[in-house]
Design a protein around this motif. Sequence first.
Motif, mmCIF file in Angstrom:
data_model
loop_
_atom_site.group_PDB
_atom_site.id
_atom_site.type_symbol
_atom_site.label_atom_id
_atom_site.label_comp_id
_atom_site.label_asym_id
_atom_site.label_seq_id
_atom_site.Cartn_x
_atom_site.Cartn_y
_atom_site.Cartn_z
ATOM 1 N N GLY A 1 0.814 -1.216 0.000
ATOM 2 C CA GLY A 1 0.000 0.000 0.000
ATOM 3 C C GLY A 1 0.841 1.256 0.000
ATOM 4 O O GLY A 1 0.598 2.193 -0.774
ATOM 5 N N LEU A 2 1.856 1.304 0.854
ATOM 6 C CA LEU A 2 2.713 2.483 0.932
ATOM 7 C C LEU A 2 3.602 2.605 -0.305
ATOM 8 O O LEU A 2 3.916 3.717 -0.741
ATOM 9 N N VAL A 3 4.030 1.476 -0.863
ATOM 10 C CA VAL A 3 4.818 1.516 -2.096
ATOM 11 C C VAL A 3 4.004 2.148 -3.219
ATOM 12 O O VAL A 3 4.473 3.015 -3.956
ATOM 13 N N ILE A 4 2.748 1.705 -3.343
ATOM 14 C CA ILE A 4 1.869 2.238 -4.390
ATOM 15 C C ILE A 4 1.567 3.702 -4.136
ATOM 16 O O ILE A 4 1.546 4.523 -5.064
ATOM 17 N N THR A 5 1.332 4.054 -2.874
ATOM 18 C CA THR A 5 1.055 5.451 -2.545
ATOM 19 C C THR A 5 2.214 6.344 -2.968
ATOM 20 O O THR A 5 2.015 7.410 -3.584
ATOM 21 N N LYS A 6 3.426 5.944 -2.653
ATOM 22 C CA LYS A 6 4.616 6.713 -3.040
ATOM 23 C C LYS A 6 4.717 6.833 -4.558
ATOM 24 O O LYS A 6 5.000 7.909 -5.101
ATOM 25 N N THR A 7 4.459 5.732 -5.255
ATOM 26 C CA THR A 7 4.520 5.745 -6.716
ATOM 27 C C THR A 7 3.469 6.676 -7.303
ATOM 28 O O THR A 7 3.742 7.442 -8.229
ATOM 29 N N VAL A 8 2.255 6.611 -6.758
ATOM 30 C CA VAL A 8 1.166 7.464 -7.244
ATOM 31 C C VAL A 8 1.504 8.940 -7.048
ATOM 32 O O VAL A 8 1.323 9.765 -7.955
ATOM 33 N N VAL A 9 1.996 9.279 -5.870
ATOM 34 C CA VAL A 9 2.349 10.677 -5.588
ATOM 35 C C VAL A 9 3.442 11.155 -6.546
ATOM 36 O O VAL A 9 3.370 12.270 -7.085
ATOM 37 N N GLU A 10 4.437 10.320 -6.789
ATOM 38 C CA GLU A 10 5.523 10.704 -7.689
ATOM 39 C C GLU A 10 5.041 10.811 -9.134
ATOM 40 O O GLU A 10 5.541 11.645 -9.899
ATOM 41 N N LEU A 11 4.081 9.971 -9.534
ATOM 42 C CA LEU A 11 3.501 10.094 -10.874
ATOM 43 C C LEU A 11 2.808 11.440 -11.067
ATOM 44 O O LEU A 11 2.711 11.946 -12.188
ATOM 45 N N HIS A 12 2.346 12.016 -9.963
ATOM 46 C CA HIS A 12 1.700 13.332 -10.007
ATOM 47 C C HIS A 12 2.703 14.471 -9.836
ATOM 48 O O HIS A 12 2.305 15.641 -9.779
ATOM 49 N N GLY A 13 3.992 14.130 -9.735
ATOM 50 C CA GLY A 13 5.007 15.156 -9.546
ATOM 51 C C GLY A 13 5.113 15.653 -8.121
ATOM 52 O O GLY A 13 5.698 16.714 -7.868
ATOM 53 N N GLY A 14 4.544 14.904 -7.166
ATOM 54 C CA GLY A 14 4.554 15.326 -5.766
ATOM 55 C C GLY A 14 5.571 14.562 -4.941
ATOM 56 O O GLY A 14 6.406 13.819 -5.472
ATOM 57 N N GLU A 15 5.490 14.744 -3.634
ATOM 58 C CA GLU A 15 6.393 14.089 -2.699
ATOM 59 C C GLU A 15 5.597 13.530 -1.527
ATOM 60 O O GLU A 15 4.507 14.016 -1.219
ATOM 61 N N ILE A 16 6.152 12.519 -0.864
ATOM 62 C CA ILE A 16 5.558 11.988 0.354
ATOM 63 C C ILE A 16 6.625 11.965 1.437
ATOM 64 O O ILE A 16 7.763 11.547 1.193
ATOM 65 N N MET A 17 6.280 12.473 2.605
ATOM 66 C CA MET A 17 7.214 12.556 3.732
ATOM 67 C C MET A 17 6.571 11.943 4.968
ATOM 68 O O MET A 17 5.344 11.874 5.071
ATOM 69 N N VAL A 18 7.410 11.526 5.898
ATOM 70 C CA VAL A 18 6.934 10.849 7.097
ATOM 71 C C VAL A 18 7.616 11.454 8.320
ATOM 72 O O VAL A 18 8.834 11.653 8.331
ATOM 73 N N HIS A 19 6.800 11.755 9.324
ATOM 74 C CA HIS A 19 7.346 12.137 10.630
ATOM 75 C C HIS A 19 6.792 11.157 11.654
ATOM 76 O O HIS A 19 5.582 11.015 11.808
ATOM 77 N N THR A 20 7.673 10.461 12.336
ATOM 78 C CA THR A 20 7.227 9.458 13.294
ATOM 79 C C THR A 20 8.201 9.353 14.455
ATOM 80 O O THR A 20 9.394 9.599 14.299
ATOM 81 N N GLU A 21 7.653 9.035 15.603
ATOM 82 C CA GLU A 21 8.455 8.772 16.792
ATOM 83 C C GLU A 21 7.855 7.580 17.508
ATOM 84 O O GLU A 21 6.630 7.435 17.587
#
Length: 268
Positions: free
Chosen positions: A233-253
């Motif tokens: 799911g996250l792999v596809i999400t990252k791919t989809v965002v990049e296909l749109h010319g966008g970025e995905i970032m994560v902040h976690t603790e």
Amino acid sequence: MVTVWWLPMAALGGAGAGVLLTYIRMRRTAAARVVELAQLEHVVERRAEQVAALSHELRTPLSMIKGAVDLLREGAPGPLTSAQERLLQVAAHQSTQVTSLCESLLIQAKIEAGLFTPRMEKVDVSVVARDVVTAMRPLCAQREQRISLDVPQVMPRIPADPMLLTQALTNLLSNASRFTTKGGSIDVRVALIDTGVAVYVTDDGAGMTRAERRRLFHRFATGRPLADGTGLGLVITKTVVELHGGEIMVHTESTRGTTFLLTLPDAS
């Protein structure tokens, strides 16, 4: 004098031969790379075709199983005991999970093979987010989780593929629900930024360690070693965002929750 004239000419001749040999080697290397690339493309296309065929073969019996389970849960053959209802609920959930996995494998294989082209149109991201949140509410209710949505009153339409965007947001919310404890909360916020639109998905779950964070966006790797899910799911999400010319970032603790931020540019 003759000897002095002959030596530079011999040197020039040798240098020319060296350049010619280098050129020939480069041409051969380039030709080999072209053949290798064509072979790789053929392998990737065959893999996509195999995954598509497998996905189709799996979805048909899964749909029949899901239909039979739904009929049983509706009480068509007769009333159910509470124990039977719980077992059928598990069967229905697992059928949906496997069907979703088939769809994810199919989309990812097509994208990797270059056989998938986004169908861009003017999209209101807040409307897509609202539809996804609405669809996720029953699942969150089963887990006693609260899900909230915050969107701007006025939202410009940006170029995007609504189906792919829905898939990406669904993946993020499913991931948030999976890692949020029973009774926890998930917050979704859509905001305008200078370059376009940003979507935040925040959960108050267990968060991730640095090692778990490094495993994100890898196929068949989830945030936790024993967690439910494949990581697709996250792999596809990252791919989809990049296909749109966008970025995905994560902040976690660890123990403090996780926020996924995806940005979508307004290329209009």
